[in-house]
Design an enzyme around this catalytic site. Structure first.
Site, PDB file in Angstrom:
ATOM      1  N   SER A 212       0.832  -1.199   0.000  1.00  0.00           N
ATOM      2  CA  SER A 212       0.000   0.000   0.000  1.00  0.00           C
ATOM      3  C   SER A 212       0.875   1.261   0.000  1.00  0.00           C
ATOM      4  CB  SER A 212      -0.963  -0.032   1.190  1.00  0.00           C
ATOM      5  OG  SER A 212      -1.973   0.936   1.042  1.00  0.00           O
ATOM      6  N   ASP A 307      -8.673  -2.948  -7.107  1.00  0.00           N
ATOM      7  CA  ASP A 307      -8.130  -2.698  -5.774  1.00  0.00           C
ATOM      8  C   ASP A 307      -9.232  -2.190  -4.845  1.00  0.00           C
ATOM      9  OD1 ASP A 307      -6.895  -0.895  -3.645  1.00  0.00           O
ATOM     10  OD2 ASP A 307      -5.108  -1.846  -4.478  1.00  0.00           O
ATOM     11  N   HIS A 374      -6.760  -5.840  -1.603  1.00  0.00           N
ATOM     12  CA  HIS A 374      -5.769  -4.755  -1.620  1.00  0.00           C
ATOM     13  C   HIS A 374      -4.393  -5.394  -1.564  1.00  0.00           C
ATOM     14  CE1 HIS A 374      -4.108  -0.824  -1.387  1.00  0.00           C
ATOM     15  NE2 HIS A 374      -3.838  -0.838  -0.088  1.00  0.00           N
TER      16      HIS A 374
END
Length: 434
Positions: A212, A307, A374
């Site tokens: 991330s 995502d 994610h």
């Protein structure tokens, strides 16, 4: 406009379930996940350990203690609140004793003093709130069955507490009468210097990874990481869920662009980035599409085409959906209408367009699956297990290992949702509150 999430109070509870297309009930019952504390860090930057049935025979993940950077104040390498940054180090063994895997933790960003002040009271801005021990799972696991290529390496998880992907370096501490330390670049340098002394300088192979916001940091620091290692060593980078897109949201506004512009201005990043020329506005400098153009060292791009974080906070943020017509779709991709799925397919195309230039880079690898998730490298279920997502019959761990060790070229691009029955798609039990 409300920002994409900085962090949530520690009391905020977000429940997520993995859903495998075609057998959602069975997988959902078997692999329920409760993610607590700072919601962005746990829910959107990494996943907590999957709870396996007691009869599975799996041993628990290793618990690795926190090390604080020595003489952090002298080095000016400080978390947002002025506390010393930290990392977790697990030593390697056997054939992995001279191999290093460094992981940069994620957890969003703060765009203004108010949101940064909130982070100062959490593990995303202060080591005073960090756990003394964390579990090492997925790509950090020391279990060969779950992490076949990197299980016995020296592994490090660097904690994230600067709010700007380890990239800021603002000298002034006082901001509107309150002390803030925007020192992500110094944190990166201080931790790297300690690791170099602890053996990184003698590494035969090294792997910089991140998830991330840590994935974005991996793009930013990949070449400087390469410069720390011996010239004859194998050094590569992996960015997981870090290719954030500069797209219009469903209301026609560029939510992420505005958000990134604020970060760049707040932490003085324009001056920090050599790729940020006078023709770019502030926000553009922070997007991976621009950062990757200048990376020389090989990178593996691991990203879902849908995502979950970006769908919820860049494509269809709550502020852009006052009628809540996207609510069900944001929580569960299987509940998206045909029109909404069409927009999601357009989002997938935006990702493919954004990485088109990177695809031409020599030695780079890609694994873009069609899942609604994610980060995928820190969870043993999605990284490498009998039921892991697969593209061309390869798990993520197998594909990454093949690429890192040059066993084959890896450019895995999945078909459109819902074509892949192996995906574990996130299902949110309620809206993710910021």
């Amino acid at each position: 406009m409300p920002p994409p999430p900085p962090s949530a109070p520690a009391s905020h509870h977000l429940r997520l379930w993995w859903r495998r297309r075609g057998r959602a009930g069975a997988v959902g019952a078997t692999f329920a996940v409760a993610l607590l504390a700072t919601a962005l860090l746990l829910a959107l930057s990494s996943y907590a350990s999957i709870v396996f049935p007691a009869s599975s025979g799996r041993r628990g993940p290793a618990l690795v203690g926190l090390t604080l950077v020595r003489r952090a104040s002298e080095k000016g390498a400080l978390c947002l609140d002025g506390s010393a940054p930290g990392y977790h180090l697990q030593g390697g063994s056997g054939s992995g004793s001279r191999s290093w895997l460094i992981h940069l933790e994620g957890g969003g960003w703060c765009r203004n003093l108010k949101s940064c002040a909130s982070r100062q009271r959490s593990m995303l801005g202060s080591s005073r709130y960090m756990e003394g021990q964390v579990e090492f799972t997925g790509i950090l696991s020391d279990d060969k069955s779950q992490n076949p290529d990197f299980y016995n390496w020296n592994k490090v998880k660097i904690r994230y507490c600067d709010g700007a992907s380890f990239s800021g370096d603002v000298k002034d501490e006082l901001q509107n009468g309150t002390r803030f330390f925007f020192r992500g670049q110094r944190i990166w340098e201080a931790v790297m210097n300690e690791l170099v002394v602890k053996g990184l300088r003698n590494a035969k192979q090294a792997f910089l990874t991140g998830c991330s916001a840590g994935g974005l940091a991996t793009y930013i620091h990949c070449d400087s990481f390469r410069a720390l290692l011996p010239k004859d060593s194998r050094v590569k980078c992996l960015a997981d869920g870090g290719f954030f897109l500069d797209v219009e949201d469903i209301s026609g506004r560029r939510t992420m662009h505005s958000f990134y512009s604020d970060i760049v201005r707040l932490q003085g990043l324009r001056e920090r980035f050599s790729h940020c020329n006078s023709n770019m506005d502030a926000g553009q400098c922070f997007f991976p599409r621009e950062v990757v153009k200048h990376i020389v060292n090989p990178v593996f791009v691991l990203n879902p085409a849908y995502d979950a974080w970006q769908v919820q906070h860049a494509l269809a943020p709550e502020a852009s959906d006052p009628q809540h017509s996207w609510l069900d779709c944001r929580l569960d991709i299987s509940k998206c209408s045909p029109k909404q799925l069409g927009i999601l397919q357009g989002f997938r195309k935006e990702l493919h367009d954004a990485i088109s230039e990177a695809k031409q880079k020599r030695g780079w690898g890609f694994y873009i699956n069609s899942c609604f998730v994610h980060c995928q490298s820190l969870n043993s279920l999605t990284w490498h297990s009998p039921t892991s997502p697969r593209v061309n019959n390869k798990s993520i761990a197998e594909a990454v290992g093949d690429w890192f060790f040059d066993r084959r070229e890896v450019k895995e691009i999945d078909c459109e949702y819902p074509c892949n029955p192996t995906c574990h798609n996130l299902v949110f039990a309620r809206p993710f509150k910021i």
